[in-house]
Motif scaffolding. Structure first.
Motif, PDB file in Angstrom:
ATOM      1  N   MET A   1       0.842  -1.196   0.000  1.00 53.29           N
ATOM      2  CA  MET A   1       0.000   0.000   0.000  1.00 53.29           C
ATOM      3  C   MET A   1       0.879   1.248   0.000  1.00 53.29           C
ATOM      4  O   MET A   1       1.859   1.323   0.727  1.00 53.29           O
ATOM      5  N   VAL A   2       0.504   2.230  -0.810  1.00 49.33           N
ATOM      6  CA  VAL A   2       1.288   3.461  -0.939  1.00 49.33           C
ATOM      7  C   VAL A   2       1.058   4.352   0.282  1.00 49.33           C
ATOM      8  O   VAL A   2      -0.074   4.626   0.675  1.00 49.33           O
ATOM      9  N   LYS A   3       2.149   4.791   0.901  1.00 49.49           N
ATOM     10  CA  LYS A   3       2.087   5.700   2.047  1.00 49.49           C
ATOM     11  C   LYS A   3       2.234   7.150   1.603  1.00 49.49           C
ATOM     12  O   LYS A   3       1.524   8.035   2.075  1.00 49.49           O
ATOM     13  N   ILE A   4       3.199   7.407   0.718  1.00 49.08           N
ATOM     14  CA  ILE A   4       3.437   8.756   0.190  1.00 49.08           C
ATOM     15  C   ILE A   4       3.382   8.688  -1.330  1.00 49.08           C
ATOM     16  O   ILE A   4       4.096   7.894  -1.952  1.00 49.08           O
ATOM     17  N   LYS A   5       2.547   9.502  -1.917  1.00 44.87           N
ATOM     18  CA  LYS A   5       2.436   9.564  -3.382  1.00 44.87           C
ATOM     19  C   LYS A   5       2.796  10.969  -3.846  1.00 44.87           C
ATOM     20  O   LYS A   5       2.177  11.945  -3.417  1.00 44.87           O
ATOM     21  N   ILE A   6       3.796  11.075  -4.683  1.00 42.16           N
ATOM     22  CA  ILE A   6       4.243  12.366  -5.212  1.00 42.16           C
ATOM     23  C   ILE A   6       4.008  12.372  -6.721  1.00 42.16           C
ATOM     24  O   ILE A   6       4.419  11.434  -7.428  1.00 42.16           O
ATOM     25  N   ARG A   7       3.383  13.426  -7.209  1.00 45.61           N
ATOM     26  CA  ARG A   7       3.091  13.521  -8.631  1.00 45.61           C
ATOM     27  C   ARG A   7       3.486  14.895  -9.176  1.00 45.61           C
ATOM     28  O   ARG A   7       3.010  15.928  -8.696  1.00 45.61           O
ATOM     29  N   ASP A   8       4.373  14.878 -10.171  1.00 43.46           N
ATOM     30  CA  ASP A   8       4.741  16.074 -10.949  1.00 43.46           C
ATOM     31  C   ASP A   8       5.194  17.232 -10.061  1.00 43.46           C
ATOM     32  O   ASP A   8       4.877  18.395 -10.316  1.00 43.46           O
ATOM     33  N   MET A   9       5.956  16.916  -9.014  1.00 42.79           N
ATOM     34  CA  MET A   9       6.399  17.954  -8.079  1.00 42.79           C
ATOM     35  C   MET A   9       7.567  18.748  -8.652  1.00 42.79           C
ATOM     36  O   MET A   9       8.562  18.174  -9.102  1.00 42.79           O
ATOM     37  N   CYS A  10       7.437  20.058  -8.617  1.00 41.89           N
ATOM     38  CA  CYS A  10       8.507  20.964  -9.045  1.00 41.89           C
ATOM     39  C   CYS A  10       8.760  21.991  -7.943  1.00 41.89           C
ATOM     40  O   CYS A  10       7.833  22.435  -7.271  1.00 41.89           O
ATOM     41  N   PHE A  11      10.023  22.348  -7.789  1.00 42.63           N
ATOM     42  CA  PHE A  11      10.376  23.389  -6.819  1.00 42.63           C
ATOM     43  C   PHE A  11      11.609  24.118  -7.321  1.00 42.63           C
ATOM     44  O   PHE A  11      12.528  23.519  -7.882  1.00 42.63           O
TER      45      PHE A  11
END
Length: 262
Positions: A1-11
């Motif tokens: 099971m996914v705990k942290i899902k990151i999508r298309d993050m830019c900084f």
């Protein structure tokens, strides 16, 4: 099971991009290491996940909750953060330092239940004999274990660690890595760690994220990520990768004529 899902993050800072289109899944109760050269974006990624920095775009979900909509104290109840060693300044006892981890649950006040929790954590980490010692007078390895204990006392499902083995001797490096691995195994904590040592990452991690120039170049099991090709492309180093008990180990041979981030 996914705990942290990151999508298309830019900084980025102004016109300078630091992270570009980062998309990864971090699974529950896993030990994940983020590796890459200096300037790859490892620490920045952890700070974005912990909402110390706000991404310019993209989304981060913790247990399907969007980080954008979580208040600071709610984030602290879900994520514990262990900073780099250079930030260690606590003119308090070890007990008081670890008790700070209870603040997301109790505010500025504490009770006997919280104190019992601290004693429990100190015993689990094998450092109860240091409880009344001054934090600032301890060795780097001892301080690092106490910061991990503080994160454990925070009672979250995720611990983020920013280069916790930097400036430690090999005994304390192994001690820190063993401690984190034990938390993942016994407490079912999800650990996400930025680390430079590829062999430590290989030995202890369930998954490795390899970054360069703010992008995830490779992600997967250590055997999938730590290849001669990836190391040459990301680090500009020719290396021999050999396996022992299904764990890859990296022996650097020479620099290549390929520029990497300084």
């Amino acid at each position: 099971m996914v705990k942290i899902k990151i999508r298309d993050m830019c900084f980025g800072y102004g016109s300078t991009p630091i992270l570009e289109d980062v998309s990864v899944d971090i699974y529950r109760s896993s030990f994940v290491s983020i590796v890459g050269p200096n300037g790859a974006g490892k620490s920045t990624m952890l700070k974005c996940i912990n909402k110390i920095l706000m991404p310019n775009s993209g989304d981060i979900h913790i247990d399907e909750c969007n980080l954008k909509h979580m208040k600071r104290m709610e984030v602290a109840r879900n994520l514990a953060y262990v900073p780099q060693s250079s930030n260690r300044i606590f003119p308090t006892t070890v007990f008081e330092t670890v008790l700070m981890g209870r603040r997301p649950h109790i505010g500025w006040f504490n009770n006997e239940i919280d104190k019992e929790k601290v004693w429990q954590v100190l015993e689990e980490m094998g450092i109860e004999d240091l409880a009344l010692c001054s934090f600032d007078e301890l060795s780097g390895g001892q301080q690092q274990k106490i910061l991990i204990a503080r994160a454990l006392a925070q009672d979250t499902g995720v611990i983020l660690l920013d280069e916790p083995t930097s400036n430690l001797d090999i005994w304390h490096q192994l001690d820190v890595m063993e401690s984190v691995q034990r938390l993942v195994s016994e407490k079912k904590v999800t650990a996400l760690m930025a680390v430079h040592d590829l062999n430590l990452a290989s030995r202890y991690s369930d998954q490795i994220l390899m970054m360069k120039d703010g992008k995830v170049v490779s992600a997967g099991k250590p055997s999938q990520v730590l290849t001669t090709e990836n190391i040459a492309k990301v680090y500009g180093v020719e290396a021999h990768v050999y396996n022992h008990a299904e764990t890859p180990y990296v022996m650097p041979l020479k620099q290549l004529d390929v520029g990497v981030s300084s």
